[in-house]
Write a protein that holds these residues in place. Structure first.
Motif, short mmCIF file in Angstrom:
data_model
loop_
_atom_site.label_atom_id
_atom_site.label_comp_id
_atom_site.label_asym_id
_atom_site.label_seq_id
_atom_site.Cartn_x
_atom_site.Cartn_y
_atom_site.Cartn_z
N GLU A 458 11.44 -18.84 -22.56
CA GLU A 458 12.18 -18.37 -23.50
C GLU A 458 13.42 -17.27 -23.25
N LYS A 463 16.22 -16.16 -27.66
CA LYS A 463 14.97 -16.57 -28.20
C LYS A 463 14.60 -18.16 -28.21
N MET A 465 13.90 -21.59 -26.24
CA MET A 465 13.31 -22.13 -25.22
C MET A 465 14.11 -23.17 -24.21
#
Length: 533
Positions: A458, A463, A465
């Motif tokens: 992350e 935020k 991935m």
């Protein structure tokens, strides 16, 4: 099918030409001085003052039937029935003693969700544009006159701006009760296409169908992929792939019967068109294609690098001009969705995976960057947000569309990826744009599912991935901080962009906290932690 225009109170025309062939329309256009032929056979037009959409000149008639549904504001401007009626009367009078050109067709490849349309044009070239962009119907195919939406385009009629209750000489007015779109004062044909798209975006959610400003294709295994992205992000380039069949270029619906194309053609940007990198688009520009504001040299050869009229040069051609085409315009429910952004700040990862909540957040945000040279006054990269990757055409509250997206992601187990086609190595001013070869490799890796073999980490600010590996792509660029010589400057730029995301998202009301918190944030970020992520 109604062949005269009495029901529209248009009766004084000189001649009425219904559904002419492309050759006939081109002959009329050249005879009337609307354009000329390029050496590749395309009809080349100059749209004059208006070389793009005029967003402050588009209105929706405020009627009881729609007043509580429409997301009124700076994008969806209200107008009274009285103003519409006055302009409509004057436009129909203006069309007296003129030859009119009519296209009858429909929008939507699945009949259950399609909309019959009639386009009444002052210019033969705009009838050709409509013939290229919309889906053709036979006399028996769409005998649905009572459901028909009528588009009336009179570029030569100039309004009086404020004296007429509008903003300028140009206007695009949607009247849902009368099922009429009235266009005047502008020769830019994109107003026809986009106003019809706006109507579909209003009507389809009532049938629990998600309308989308996206392109779509299918691979050899019949896996459907949807590409969302604003202008300049590579949506058309990446979806028009020689190894895949194109469902459509720009506008689609997603129903329980799959993804279906609204249109029968493509309206591709041609500025700096490269025949080697974008050969499918390049080869589609031939006899029957409409080129808008493209410069011709002395040999009548299009110069796609010349932007003297506008950066928004366009080619309108029928889908059958594309070699790899999904002919019925319908694909299975998508296995993969790709959001495209051209991040000029150089901080968004080249590829990352999104949770459902993050997908809804980024869908409502619709982020990309405007860079120097594309708009007057822009000297530094400018963050641009367009809800649902098509805010000017989305008439309802953006959360209505995002909710449909989230429901479909859950229902069909669709994976969503964010792909940055913009810059790394310090951003627009200092760095380089990501190699198209790498972007294509990322797209293919996402579609095949191969990227899911690798570990994801992350990003501490955005935020999203980030995969540790993507075949065909240098691993050191997957985490964008690695491409910056000065890591502190990277973090500063990332924080600036994250703040812009947060400020933009504040305009959305009534959105569940799980979605609002799924986007970029620096609230709890410790600087030392970020430097070591």
């Amino acid at each position: 099918m109604r062949m005269d225009l009495k029901y529209l109170n248009i009766t004084g025309y000189k001649n009425l030409y219904n559904n002419l062939t492309e050759s006939e329309l081109i002959e009329f256009a050249i005879k009337n001085g609307e354009g000329k032929l390029a050496n590749n056979g395309a009809l080349v037009l100059n749209t004059g003052k208006y070389t793009g959409r005029s967003p402050k000149d588009r209105f929706i008639v405020k009627q009881k039937s729609v007043a509580n549904d429409i997301n009124w504001g700076d994008v969806n401007l209200p107008i009274s029935e009285e103003i519409f009626d006055d302009l409509y009367k004057r436009v129909t009078q203006y069309l007296n003693d003129k030859d009119l050109f009519v296209f009858n067709g429909h929008v939507g490849a699945i009949r259950e969700y399609s909309l019959p349309i009639k386009v009444v044009c002052e210019y033969a070239s705009q009838a050709l544009f409509s013939n290229n962009l919309f889906r053709k119907s036979s006399d028996t195919d769409m005998d649905c006159s009572e459901n028909e939406f009528n588009i009336i385009s009179a570029p030569g009629f100039k309004a009086n701006g404020k004296d007429d209750g509008i903003n300028s000489e140009a206007f695009v007015i949607i009247n849902f009760d009368k099922r009429i779109i009235l266009i005047g004062g502008t020769s830019y044909s994109g107003e026809i296409k986009k106003s019809v798209f706006s109507v579909m975006n209003f009507l389809l959610p009532k049938k629990h169908v998600m309308p989308m400003h996206c392109s779509a294709n299918v691979d050899q295994s019949q896996n459907t992929t949807i590409f969302f992205g604003l202008s300049g992000t590579g949506k058309t380039t990446l979806s028009t792939d020689s190894t895949k069949k194109l469902i459509g270029d720009d506008e689609h619906g997603w129903s329980d019967k799959g993804v279906f194309n609204f249109e029968g053609g493509c309206y591709a940007k041609t500025i700096r068109l490269d025949k080697n990198k974008e050969k499918e688009i390049y080869n589609a520009i031939k006899f029957g294609t409409v080129l808008e504001n493209v410069v011709l040299n002395s040999n009548r050869e299009p110069d796609y690098n010349d932007s003297r009229y506008t950066e928004n040069t366009r080619a309108a051609y029928p889908l059958e001009y594309i070699e790899n085409l999904k002919e019925n315009g319908v694909g299975n429910n998508p296995k993969t969705i790709i959001f495209l952004t051209a991040d000029a700040f150089g901080v968004i990862p080249p590829i990352s995976r999104l949770t459902k909540e993050a997908a809804m957040y980024h869908f409502m945000s619709g982020y990309t960057s405007k860079v120097a040279g594309t708009e007057r006054g822009i000297k530094e990269p400018k963050a641009t947000f367009s809800s649902c990757f098509g805010e000017p055409f989305m008439i309802l509250n953006p959360y209505i569309y995002a909710k449909l997206l989230g429901e479909n992601i859950d229902k069909y187990k669709t994976r969503v990826y964010l792909i940055n086609t913009g810059w790394l190595y310090g951003g627009f001013k200092n760095g380089n744009r990501i190699n198209l070869k790498y972007t294509r490799a990322m797209v293919n890796c996402a579609i095949s599912g191969e990227i899911e073999k690798y570990k994801f980490v992350e990003h501490p600010i955005f935020k999203v991935m980030i995969p540790e590996k993507c075949p065909g792509v240098p691993s050191d660029i997957l985490d964008p901080i690695n491409t910056w010589d000065d890591k502190e400057k990277y973090m500063d730029k990332a924080r600036v962009l994250a703040n812009k995301f947060e400020e933009n998202f504040k305009k959305f009301k009534g959105v569940p906290n799980s979605i609002a918190k799924a986007g970029p944030s620096i609230e709890s970020l410790q600087y030392e932690e970020a430097m070591n992520f």
